[in-house]
Design a protein around this motif. Structure first.
Motif, mmCIF file in Angstrom:
data_model
loop_
_atom_site.group_PDB
_atom_site.id
_atom_site.type_symbol
_atom_site.label_atom_id
_atom_site.label_comp_id
_atom_site.label_asym_id
_atom_site.label_seq_id
_atom_site.Cartn_x
_atom_site.Cartn_y
_atom_site.Cartn_z
ATOM 1 N N TYR A 149 0.818 -1.213 0.000
ATOM 2 C CA TYR A 149 0.000 0.000 0.000
ATOM 3 C C TYR A 149 0.852 1.263 0.000
ATOM 4 O O TYR A 149 1.855 1.360 0.720
ATOM 5 C CB TYR A 149 -0.892 0.032 1.240
ATOM 6 N N ASP A 150 0.417 2.255 -0.784
ATOM 7 C CA ASP A 150 0.989 3.597 -0.770
ATOM 8 C C ASP A 150 -0.155 4.583 -0.578
ATOM 9 O O ASP A 150 -1.218 4.441 -1.209
ATOM 10 C CB ASP A 150 1.704 3.909 -2.085
ATOM 11 N N LEU A 151 0.054 5.571 0.279
ATOM 12 C CA LEU A 151 -0.964 6.605 0.524
ATOM 13 C C LEU A 151 -0.641 7.842 -0.289
ATOM 14 O O LEU A 151 0.487 8.336 -0.256
ATOM 15 C CB LEU A 151 -1.011 6.963 2.007
ATOM 16 N N LEU A 152 -1.643 8.341 -1.026
ATOM 17 C CA LEU A 152 -1.490 9.586 -1.785
ATOM 18 C C LEU A 152 -2.476 10.610 -1.249
ATOM 19 O O LEU A 152 -3.692 10.383 -1.256
ATOM 20 C CB LEU A 152 -1.758 9.354 -3.279
ATOM 21 N N VAL A 153 -1.945 11.727 -0.747
ATOM 22 C CA VAL A 153 -2.769 12.825 -0.234
ATOM 23 C C VAL A 153 -2.555 14.025 -1.148
ATOM 24 O O VAL A 153 -1.415 14.469 -1.339
ATOM 25 C CB VAL A 153 -2.396 13.189 1.214
ATOM 26 N N SER A 154 -3.626 14.551 -1.698
ATOM 27 C CA SER A 154 -3.517 15.631 -2.681
ATOM 28 C C SER A 154 -2.938 16.903 -2.066
ATOM 29 O O SER A 154 -3.326 17.322 -0.983
ATOM 30 C CB SER A 154 -4.888 15.927 -3.287
ATOM 31 N N LYS A 155 -2.004 17.516 -2.778
ATOM 32 C CA LYS A 155 -1.471 18.815 -2.384
ATOM 33 C C LYS A 155 -2.390 19.937 -2.864
ATOM 34 O O LYS A 155 -2.273 21.078 -2.420
ATOM 35 C CB LYS A 155 -0.085 19.025 -2.996
ATOM 36 N N LEU A 156 -3.284 19.594 -3.792
ATOM 37 C CA LEU A 156 -4.163 20.587 -4.396
ATOM 38 C C LEU A 156 -5.538 20.540 -3.746
ATOM 39 O O LEU A 156 -6.018 19.481 -3.349
ATOM 40 C CB LEU A 156 -4.312 20.327 -5.900
ATOM 41 N N SER A 157 -6.190 21.678 -3.659
ATOM 42 C CA SER A 157 -7.549 21.710 -3.109
ATOM 43 C C SER A 157 -8.571 21.226 -4.130
ATOM 44 O O SER A 157 -9.665 20.795 -3.772
ATOM 45 C CB SER A 157 -7.906 23.127 -2.658
ATOM 46 N N ALA A 158 -8.195 21.293 -5.413
ATOM 47 C CA ALA A 158 -9.114 20.870 -6.480
ATOM 48 C C ALA A 158 -8.318 20.613 -7.751
ATOM 49 O O ALA A 158 -7.186 21.079 -7.897
ATOM 50 C CB ALA A 158 -10.173 21.942 -6.737
ATOM 51 N N VAL A 159 -8.928 19.864 -8.668
ATOM 52 C CA VAL A 159 -8.320 19.647 -9.984
ATOM 53 C C VAL A 159 -8.251 20.993 -10.708
ATOM 54 O O VAL A 159 -9.231 21.739 -10.724
ATOM 55 C CB VAL A 159 -9.165 18.659 -10.820
ATOM 56 N N PRO A 160 -7.105 21.352 -11.308
ATOM 57 C CA PRO A 160 -7.022 22.608 -12.076
ATOM 58 C C PRO A 160 -8.084 22.655 -13.169
ATOM 59 O O PRO A 160 -8.412 21.629 -13.785
ATOM 60 C CB PRO A 160 -5.607 22.558 -12.668
ATOM 61 N N GLU A 161 -8.618 23.839 -13.423
ATOM 62 C CA GLU A 161 -9.711 23.991 -14.390
ATOM 63 C C GLU A 161 -9.318 23.591 -15.806
ATOM 64 O O GLU A 161 -10.175 23.197 -16.602
ATOM 65 C CB GLU A 161 -10.214 25.437 -14.376
ATOM 66 N N ASN A 162 -8.019 23.673 -16.129
ATOM 67 C CA ASN A 162 -7.615 23.289 -17.482
ATOM 68 C C ASN A 162 -7.645 21.773 -17.683
ATOM 69 O O ASN A 162 -7.605 21.287 -18.814
ATOM 70 C CB ASN A 162 -6.207 23.824 -17.790
ATOM 71 N N LEU A 163 -7.748 21.007 -16.582
ATOM 72 C CA LEU A 163 -7.829 19.551 -16.681
ATOM 73 C C LEU A 163 -9.245 19.032 -16.489
ATOM 74 O O LEU A 163 -9.575 17.944 -16.959
ATOM 75 C CB LEU A 163 -6.906 18.900 -15.638
ATOM 76 N N LEU A 164 -10.066 19.781 -15.765
ATOM 77 C CA LEU A 164 -11.454 19.370 -15.550
ATOM 78 C C LEU A 164 -12.329 20.606 -15.456
ATOM 79 O O LEU A 164 -12.195 21.417 -14.525
ATOM 80 C CB LEU A 164 -11.577 18.549 -14.253
ATOM 81 N N ALA A 165 -13.230 20.756 -16.404
ATOM 82 C CA ALA A 165 -14.151 21.886 -16.376
ATOM 83 C C ALA A 165 -15.212 21.646 -15.310
ATOM 84 O O ALA A 165 -15.506 20.512 -14.946
ATOM 85 C CB ALA A 165 -14.807 22.054 -17.744
ATOM 86 N N GLY A 166 -15.761 22.720 -14.797
ATOM 87 C CA GLY A 166 -16.842 22.574 -13.829
ATOM 88 C C GLY A 166 -16.573 23.301 -12.530
ATOM 89 O O GLY A 166 -15.548 23.965 -12.356
ATOM 90 N N SER A 167 -17.516 23.161 -11.611
ATOM 91 C CA SER A 167 -17.458 23.881 -10.343
ATOM 92 C C SER A 167 -16.408 23.284 -9.414
ATOM 93 O O SER A 167 -15.960 22.147 -9.583
ATOM 94 C CB SER A 167 -18.830 23.817 -9.660
ATOM 95 N N GLU A 168 -16.056 24.046 -8.392
ATOM 96 C CA GLU A 168 -15.081 23.565 -7.408
ATOM 97 C C GLU A 168 -15.635 22.391 -6.622
ATOM 98 O O GLU A 168 -14.891 21.513 -6.188
ATOM 99 C CB GLU A 168 -14.673 24.692 -6.456
#
Length: 421
Positions: free
Chosen positions: A307-326
């Motif tokens: 097992y490896d744990l991945l914790v996002s450093k970002l609060s959200a996916v950048p808008e250029n990679l995923l359109a839509g609301s926060e």
């Protein structure tokens, strides 16, 4: 906003047998062997209507069986319109819990009107199957599971009605107890109907069935067979703030990639995630829960190396990679799909929809077993989506990726049905 109405439910009578032998789980989690076992136990089981497989035209066979059960007096409409209070008693983490709500007819509304709100994308194959069944049988055999917010008013009204003995009680194959009360009191009905007039409804489970009902209504208009009953669909309406509402995670299994290398994957993830490697199962699960309590987007990568744990450093996916609301871009599942599965592993949305390299399971054990056996290259273990997140995504007019939520327990099929003739 929402049009919620009492109706004359179609229910099994004593002639059909024990109600516990007449109901079944949702059709899409039943294997063929299980389907046959239900019929062998009682040939009147609802599975013959909800998941028909017999004959050259299974949908026509379901319609024939439906009419036969009515003629035999094994299925009959209630004499008076009712709201049906439905309660499930179950255990979670060793604790006895209940979830309850109302089964009612709800007026069909296009999603664009903002009255009934979806939160998840759907698959066309499943919708076609449900459409053919509705076309043949002209009946809702199972309910769409929806949520609402009203400060507990309707739940309070229902609590008083549950003081008497249920009109029906079934115990399912997993030992869960399902209770149903038919409430025909006119004052209760009026108060409940009025309570929903300014409410929005959030679909928790049953997107395919809801979209199918819209298509069926339009189809009846086109062929000149429309009646007002087809403007409604049977729903289970649950208070979003009740304690027993439980959402479980759905994990991702990755298989059949041309090439897969754990170290290469983790190296590409370093810019977007804080990574803790080589954890024991117990430590990994503890840290994943801890991230959930801190409202951090996180998931586990499981390979044969562990097992490896991945914790996002970002609060959200950048808008250029995923359109839509926060609200959509900040979800664990959106971050996993956009930043890892799509951007790094090359599994695009079409691939996901067709489940070419990605499949789903709610069982962490099943995900690990697939990797250990070599049937899969890796698995991603997720935290559950919060009910609040589901509401926010729906309110923003967005849809989560497929299989983002798993509401537990599932509604049983067969306690009450909604005829559309």
């Amino acid at each position: 906003m929402a049009t919620v109405r009492a109706f004359k439910g179609l229910r099994f009578t004593e002639k059909a047998g024990n109600i516990s032998e007449l109901v079944c789980p949702p059709y899409d989690i039943i294997s063929e062997d299980e389907r046959k076992q239900y019929i062998e136990k009682n040939p009147c089981n609802i599975i013959r209507l909800e998941l028909p497989k017999d004959g050259t035209d299974p949908y026509a066979e379901a319609a024939r069986v439906l009419e036969e059960l009515k003629r035999q007096g094994k299925l009959a409409f209630d004499e008076r319109p009712a709201f049906y209070i439905y309660e499930i008693e179950f255990k979670a983490s060793g604790k006895k819990m209940t979830v309850s709500g109302l089964v009612a007819r709800v007026g069909l509304e296009e999603f664009s009107k903002g009255v009934v709100l979806p939160h998840e994308q759907t698959l066309s194959k499943a919708k076609q199957d449900r459409f053919e069944l509705m076309k043949a049988a002209n009946c809702n055999f199972s309910q769409v599971y929806s949520l609402y917010l009203d400060g507990g008013k309707v739940s309070g009204l229902c609590k008083k009605q549950k003081e008497r003995t249920p009109d029906a009680q079934a115990i399912d194959r997993d030992g869960l107890i399902h209770r149903l009360w038919a409430v025909t009191d006119r004052d209760f009905i009026n108060e409940v109907e009025k309570s929903f007039e300014d409410k929005k409804l959030y679909i928790a489970d049953g997107h395919h069935r809801y979209e199918t009902a819209l298509n069926y209504r339009d189809y009846l208009k086109q062929v000149g067979k429309h009646n007002e009953n087809a403007d409604y669909i049977m729903m289970f309406l649950a208070d979003m703030e009740q304690e027993g509402l439980l959402v479980l995670p759905t994990h991702r299994i990755v298989k059949n990639l041309e090439s897969f290398d754990r170290e290469n994957l983790l190296r590409h993830c370093e810019n977007s995630f804080d990574i803790t490697r080589n954890l024991s199962k117990e430590d990994a699960e503890h840290r994943l829960k801890e991230a959930y309590s801190r409202k951090k987007a996180a998931f586990l990568l499981y390979t044969k190396s562990g097992y490896d744990l991945l914790v996002s450093k970002l609060s959200a996916v950048p808008e250029n990679l995923l359109a839509g609301s926060e609200s959509l871009r900040s979800l664990d599942v959106s971050i996993l799909h956009s930043l890892v599965l799509e951007k790094i592993m090359g599994i695009d949305k079409e691939n996901m929809a067709k489940q070419i390299n990605l499949t789903y399971t709610r069982s962490e054990q099943e995900a690990a077993k697939a990797v250990d056996s070599g049937a899969a290259q890796c698995a991603f273990i997720l935290n559950p989506t919060r009910v609040e997140e589901i509401k926010n995504v729906a309110l923003d007019g967005e849809k989560m990726p497929q299989k983002s939520t798993y509401f537990y327990p599932k509604l049983i099929t067969g306690l009450v049905m909604n005829g559309l003739e």
